[in-house]
Design an enzyme around this catalytic site. Structure first.
Site, mmCIF file in Angstrom:
data_model
loop_
_atom_site.group_PDB
_atom_site.id
_atom_site.type_symbol
_atom_site.label_atom_id
_atom_site.label_comp_id
_atom_site.label_asym_id
_atom_site.label_seq_id
_atom_site.Cartn_x
_atom_site.Cartn_y
_atom_site.Cartn_z
ATOM 1 C CG ASP A 1 47.649 39.697 34.924
ATOM 2 O OD1 ASP A 1 48.134 38.658 34.448
ATOM 3 O OD2 ASP A 1 46.837 39.701 35.881
ATOM 4 C CB SER A 2 52.531 37.471 32.648
ATOM 5 O OG SER A 2 52.178 37.644 31.284
ATOM 6 C CG ASP B 1 45.237 39.070 31.625
ATOM 7 O OD1 ASP B 1 44.104 38.609 31.796
ATOM 8 O OD2 ASP B 1 46.278 38.517 32.016
ATOM 9 C CE LYS C 1 44.338 35.638 30.522
ATOM 10 N NZ LYS C 1 44.360 35.639 31.996
ATOM 11 C CD GLU D 1 44.260 35.786 36.817
ATOM 12 O OE1 GLU D 1 44.242 35.535 38.045
ATOM 13 O OE2 GLU D 1 45.306 36.058 36.202
ATOM 14 C CD GLU E 1 48.679 30.113 34.955
ATOM 15 O OE1 GLU E 1 47.959 31.040 34.528
ATOM 16 O OE2 GLU E 1 49.809 30.316 35.446
HETATM 17 O O1 KIV Z 1 49.083 37.004 32.218
HETATM 18 C C1 KIV Z 1 49.331 36.030 31.481
HETATM 19 O O2 KIV Z 1 50.357 35.959 30.790
HETATM 20 C C2 KIV Z 1 48.351 34.942 31.453
HETATM 21 C C3 KIV Z 1 48.709 33.705 30.681
HETATM 22 C C4 KIV Z 1 49.699 32.908 31.434
HETATM 23 C C5 KIV Z 1 47.525 32.913 30.326
HETATM 24 O O3 KIV Z 1 47.321 35.046 32.038
#
Ligand code: KIV
Length: 296
Positions: free
Chosen positions: A58-59, A97, A127, A129, A196
């Site tokens: 989600d970055s 994510d 994934k 969080e 992280e």
């Molecule tokens: O969203 C993302 O890129 C991440 C990574 C930094 C693990 O969660």
């Protein structure tokens, strides 16, 4: 565009990376290389470079969609990015994510969102969080047959509650919370977990207690693998870079230089040159002149 995208990624270097292949890497002490990707070309780069795992993080909210944080990105936006990555990827495991607000409300919401990542975007796993209520959500998704990667330490979706984008677990009490979250996610059945921005010492304390592959980002060298954001490692993203980012390229500068050189060539009439154009046989041109002359 000068070339059409190929329907498939270039020749795969090996078999698709499976959950057992990752577990085996951990057992053999072979580091796992993971990066993020958000579109077809970055997926092709990841494929050709031979990484093990690709995360549609989600970055991407910040790196490709221009949001100020990861919080605003929607499930539909993430699915569009993930589906594009899928089209460029064959060998690495593809992890999607789950964005903020798409899994926290109930187990049903979490399973429904995870299923969309698998059905609509072709992800192999998802994934999510945090520990706490996310542990229950992870368990529900795993029970629905979808592999889950956890993520503890600095969890950007809830950075405000953590006091901002800062490293976590620097006091023994907070370090214990991170440890409890990681162990609970392992117990829930997660196949892997991201650490992280936590102290390397905390990672070293936790590693002997974790049987699943741990992927670090700002968590020191003791993890089973590392992950970096594609735009950070290649120097495409112009925003603030965290301490753990190592730049392996200056691609943004190369892109700006290329576009500036093109614009200068257009303005100075240096582009296009004869080799960039198409020609007409002289007799066809002559006939065209005659046809045009008859028309007026
Ligand atoms: O969203 C993302 O890129 C991440 C990574 C930094 C693990 O969660």
């Amino acid at each position: 565009m000068s070339a059409r995208p190929k329907a498939e990624a270039p020749a795969a270097k090996g078999k698709p990376v499976t959950l057992s292949a990752l577990a085996q890497k951990k057992a053999l002490g072979e580091p796992i290389a993971m990066i993020t990707a958000y579109d077809f070309p970055s997926a092709q780069v990841a494929e050709e470079a031979g990484v093990d795992v690709v995360l549609v993080g989600d970055s991407g909210a910040m790196t490709v969609l221009g949001y100020p944080s990861t919080v605003p990105v929607t499930t539909d936006e993430m699915l569009m990015l993930a589906a594009a990555v899928r089209r460029g990827l064959r060998t690495p495991m593809l992890v999607g994510d789950l964005p903020f607000g798409s899994y926290e409300v109930s187990d049903e919401q979490a399973v429904a969102t995870a299923q969309r990542f698998v059905k609509e975007a072709g992800c192999d796993a998802v994934k999510l969080e945090r520990g706490g209520s996310s542990v229950r959500r992870a368990k529900a998704i795993i029970e629905a047959g979808i592999p889950v990667m956890g993520h503890v330490g600095l969890t950007p979706q809830t950075a405000t509650a953590l006091g901002g984008y800062r490293s976590q677990g620097r006091t023994a009490e907070r370090a214990l919370e991170v440890a409890e979250d990681a162990l609970a996610l392992q117990e829930a059945g997660c196949f892997s977990i991201v650490f992280e921005a936590i102290p390397s010492d905390l990672t070293a304390e936790l590693m002997p207690r974790l049987e699943i592959p741990v992927i670090g980002i700002g968590a020191g060298p003791a993890t089973d693998g590392q992950v970096l954001v594609f735009h950070d490692l290649l120097g495409i993203y112009d925003g603030h870079a965290a301490r753990f980012v190592k730049r392996y390229g200056d691609v943004r500068k190369a892109m700006v230089d290329g576009v500036a050189a093109y614009a200068a060539d257009v303005r100075e009439r240096r582009y296009p040159e004869a080799e960039h154009g198409y020609t007409m046989a002289p007799d066809e041109r002559e006939r065209l002149r005659e046809l045009l002359a008859q028309r007026v």
